[in-house]
Design a protein around this motif. Structure first.
Motif, mmCIF file in Angstrom:
data_model
loop_
_atom_site.group_PDB
_atom_site.id
_atom_site.type_symbol
_atom_site.label_atom_id
_atom_site.label_comp_id
_atom_site.label_asym_id
_atom_site.label_seq_id
_atom_site.Cartn_x
_atom_site.Cartn_y
_atom_site.Cartn_z
ATOM 1 N N UNK A 191 0.833 -1.210 0.000
ATOM 2 C CA UNK A 191 0.000 0.000 0.000
ATOM 3 C C UNK A 191 0.860 1.248 0.000
ATOM 4 N N UNK A 192 1.923 1.215 0.763
ATOM 5 C CA UNK A 192 2.828 2.360 0.835
ATOM 6 C C UNK A 192 3.476 2.624 -0.518
ATOM 7 N N UNK A 193 3.877 1.568 -1.213
ATOM 8 C CA UNK A 193 4.503 1.715 -2.526
ATOM 9 C C UNK A 193 3.511 2.279 -3.545
ATOM 10 N N UNK A 194 2.279 1.800 -3.490
ATOM 11 C CA UNK A 194 1.249 2.303 -4.414
ATOM 12 C C UNK A 194 0.987 3.785 -4.159
ATOM 13 N N UNK A 195 0.887 4.172 -2.875
ATOM 14 C CA UNK A 195 0.678 5.590 -2.552
ATOM 15 C C UNK A 195 1.835 6.444 -3.048
ATOM 16 N N UNK A 196 3.051 5.953 -2.889
ATOM 17 C CA UNK A 196 4.224 6.709 -3.342
ATOM 18 C C UNK A 196 4.186 6.910 -4.852
ATOM 19 N N UNK A 197 3.805 5.867 -5.572
ATOM 20 C CA UNK A 197 3.703 5.990 -7.035
ATOM 21 C C UNK A 197 2.615 6.982 -7.428
ATOM 22 N N UNK A 198 1.481 6.926 -6.740
ATOM 23 C CA UNK A 198 0.388 7.866 -7.031
ATOM 24 C C UNK A 198 0.811 9.305 -6.779
ATOM 25 N N UNK A 199 1.504 9.534 -5.684
ATOM 26 C CA UNK A 199 1.935 10.890 -5.350
ATOM 27 C C UNK A 199 2.960 11.376 -6.363
ATOM 28 N N UNK A 200 3.908 10.515 -6.750
ATOM 29 C CA UNK A 200 4.908 10.924 -7.754
ATOM 30 C C UNK A 200 4.237 11.304 -9.074
ATOM 31 N N UNK A 201 3.279 10.489 -9.461
ATOM 32 C CA UNK A 201 2.569 10.760 -10.722
ATOM 33 C C UNK A 201 1.840 12.102 -10.626
ATOM 34 N N UNK A 202 1.197 12.361 -9.490
ATOM 35 C CA UNK A 202 0.465 13.615 -9.315
ATOM 36 C C UNK A 202 1.415 14.808 -9.244
ATOM 37 N N UNK A 203 2.561 14.645 -8.599
ATOM 38 C CA UNK A 203 3.522 15.751 -8.502
ATOM 39 C C UNK A 203 4.066 16.094 -9.880
ATOM 40 N N UNK A 204 4.234 15.107 -10.759
ATOM 41 C CA UNK A 204 4.719 15.371 -12.116
ATOM 42 C C UNK A 204 3.741 16.229 -12.927
ATOM 43 N N UNK A 205 2.461 16.230 -12.549
ATOM 44 C CA UNK A 205 1.476 17.030 -13.284
ATOM 45 C C UNK A 205 1.532 18.504 -12.898
ATOM 46 N N UNK A 206 2.214 18.843 -11.817
ATOM 47 C CA UNK A 206 2.306 20.242 -11.378
ATOM 48 C C UNK A 206 3.248 21.030 -12.277
ATOM 49 N N UNK A 207 3.073 22.319 -12.261
ATOM 50 C CA UNK A 207 3.999 23.191 -13.004
ATOM 51 C C UNK A 207 5.368 23.111 -12.337
ATOM 52 N N UNK A 208 6.430 23.386 -13.064
ATOM 53 C CA UNK A 208 7.772 23.311 -12.490
ATOM 54 C C UNK A 208 7.941 24.221 -11.257
ATOM 55 N N UNK A 209 7.304 25.383 -11.255
ATOM 56 C CA UNK A 209 7.420 26.316 -10.126
ATOM 57 C C UNK A 209 6.775 25.730 -8.867
ATOM 58 N N UNK A 210 5.563 25.197 -9.051
ATOM 59 C CA UNK A 210 4.867 24.590 -7.910
ATOM 60 C C UNK A 210 5.614 23.352 -7.397
ATOM 61 N N UNK A 211 6.092 22.534 -8.333
ATOM 62 C CA UNK A 211 6.821 21.327 -7.964
ATOM 63 C C UNK A 211 8.098 21.679 -7.194
ATOM 64 N N UNK A 212 8.809 22.695 -7.625
ATOM 65 C CA UNK A 212 10.056 23.097 -6.964
ATOM 66 C C UNK A 212 9.794 23.507 -5.510
#
Length: 189
Positions: free
Chosen positions: A104-125
């Motif tokens: 479950x922890x690994x799945x959540x980490x993958x979901x969060x990474x995928x969602x963070x990649x959708x942010x603009x570079x400024x927001x992600x930074x």
């Protein structure tokens, strides 16, 4: 079939005469554990009761026999305690933290990474500096070369976007992100 035992009066006299010294000796062997020392003393006296022939031995005193028996009993007790695993009570088990399911922890980490990649570079930074590197708002502003107010604004909108793109996590993550934002705001002022 009856076995011979030591006379009660002789045993009482033995305890009166040698009991305090025997207890003191056993306290030393048990590192001051009075309960164990008393248990060993009782077992030593039981052995004296079971072996009346020890009273007939050509000793001036029963003390050497008693101390030898007590020392051997203490050694045996220590060896048996060390040979078995440590006992764990229910209280210890109940207070132990539950292990998180790693899948479950690994799945959540993958979901969060995928969602963070959708942010603009400024927001992600901003999120990377605050939440992944643990920097304060002021430190993030310094690293990114932007005002602290901009850091706060970008982190707010980035978290809001993440909560929308992670609908299964929104109820628990929004309260934790709110607490994280409050912490970040408090450290910057």
């Amino acid at each position: 079939m009856t076995t011979a035992t030591t006379d009660e009066r002789a045993l009482a006299e033995l305890q009166r005469e040698h009991g305090p010294a025997l207890l003191h000796f056993l306290l030393g062997l048990t590192f001051g554990d009075r309960q164990r020392a008393e248990d060993l003393m009782q077992e030593t006296l039981v052995r004296a009761w079971q072996h009346p022939e020890a009273f007939d031995a050509p000793y001036e005193s029963m003390r050497p026999w008693l101390f030898t028996v007590a020392r051997r009993l203490a050694i045996d007790a220590r060896r048996s305690r060390l040979a078995r695993p440590t006992e764990v009570s229910d209280v210890v088990l109940e207070s132990a933290p539950a292990r998180e399911n790693t899948a479950d922890s690994a799945v959540r980490a993958l979901d969060v990474r995928r969602a963070v990649r959708t942010l603009s570079p400024e927001h992600r930074a901003v999120l990377v500096q605050i939440y992944f590197r643990g920097l304060s708002v002021g430190e993030t502003a310094e690293v990114l070369g932007i005002p602290a107010g901009t850091v706060k604004s970008r982190s707010y909108y980035a978290l809001r976007t993440l909560s929308r793109s992670l609908p299964g996590y929104s109820s628990s993550s929004s309260s934790s992100s709110r607490a994280s934002r409050q912490t970040a705001s408090a450290t910057s002022t």
